[in-house]
Design a protein around this motif. Structure first.
Motif, mmCIF file in Angstrom:
data_model
loop_
_atom_site.group_PDB
_atom_site.id
_atom_site.type_symbol
_atom_site.label_atom_id
_atom_site.label_comp_id
_atom_site.label_asym_id
_atom_site.label_seq_id
_atom_site.Cartn_x
_atom_site.Cartn_y
_atom_site.Cartn_z
ATOM 1 N N VAL A 7 -7.892 -8.532 -0.996
ATOM 2 C CA VAL A 7 -8.872 -9.064 -1.454
ATOM 3 C C VAL A 7 -8.847 -7.686 -2.164
ATOM 4 C CG1 VAL A 7 -11.180 -9.485 -3.245
ATOM 5 C CG2 VAL A 7 -9.688 -11.072 -1.299
ATOM 6 N N ARG A 8 -9.244 -6.406 -1.558
ATOM 7 C CA ARG A 8 -9.693 -5.491 -2.205
ATOM 8 C C ARG A 8 -7.841 -4.344 -2.698
ATOM 9 N NH1 ARG A 8 -13.299 -4.170 1.751
ATOM 10 N NH2 ARG A 8 -11.222 -2.654 3.151
ATOM 11 N N GLN A 61 -7.393 -6.370 -6.109
ATOM 12 C CA GLN A 61 -8.051 -6.070 -7.011
ATOM 13 C C GLN A 61 -8.130 -4.452 -8.065
ATOM 14 O OE1 GLN A 61 -11.884 -5.821 -5.087
ATOM 15 N NE2 GLN A 61 -12.787 -8.132 -6.138
ATOM 16 N N ARG A 62 -7.305 -4.025 -7.142
ATOM 17 C CA ARG A 62 -7.064 -2.624 -7.244
ATOM 18 C C ARG A 62 -5.566 -3.054 -8.097
ATOM 19 N NH1 ARG A 62 -8.466 2.831 -5.683
ATOM 20 N NH2 ARG A 62 -10.175 2.200 -4.340
ATOM 21 N N THR A 104 -5.893 -4.237 -12.947
ATOM 22 C CA THR A 104 -7.123 -3.841 -13.705
ATOM 23 C C THR A 104 -6.774 -4.999 -15.229
ATOM 24 O OG1 THR A 104 -5.193 -1.849 -14.744
ATOM 25 C CG2 THR A 104 -6.195 -1.882 -12.764
#
Length: 129
Positions: free
Chosen positions: A104-105, A108-109, A112
């Motif tokens: 997920v991280r 997320q990156r 944007t």
């Protein structure tokens, strides 16, 4: 065929190998892309080295070598290839490895505000629907 013709007519060297590897990867010739990308990694410098490493990681990912792909993609991103495409590939690899929270991280990156605006333009028209 065009990529191979260009490669045969270009001067030998790591940048030629890099160009061939990128072309073959995006044409989905994964087996053929591995050799030139490895040759490129031995001789190119930034900004090409991290991108070549990310290509190798994505080739590994598509061929099912998830652990090798994650390692290559993490190293490539840390070295400068921090693109949405590479974060997305890393997220896919992490999901396959059973690490959804870390994936997920990475995702997320990948997504944007700038990325969304580039892909979808003016969001106000979409939001009013």
């Amino acid at each position: 065929e065009a990529a191979w013709a260009a490669f045969r007519n270009a001067p030998p060297g790591p940048l030629t190998s890099y160009g061939l590897a990128v072309a073959l990867y995006y044409l989905h010739h994964l087996d053929e892309a591995e050799q030139p990308v490895r040759e490129a990694l031995e001789g190119v410098r930034e900004p090409f080295w991290s991108d070549a490493l990310s290509i190798l990681g994505k080739v590994d990912l598509e061929r099912g070598s998830t652990a090798a792909a994650i390692l290559c993609l993490r190293r490539a991103i840390a070295a400068g290839a921090a693109t949405p495409e590479n974060y997305y590939a890393l997220g896919v690899g992490l999901l396959r490895q059973g690490a959804p929270l870390v994936a997920v991280r990475a995702f997320q990156r990948c997504v944007t505000a700038e990325f969304v605006c580039q892909r979808f333009g003016d969001l106000s028209a979409i939001m009013d629907m």
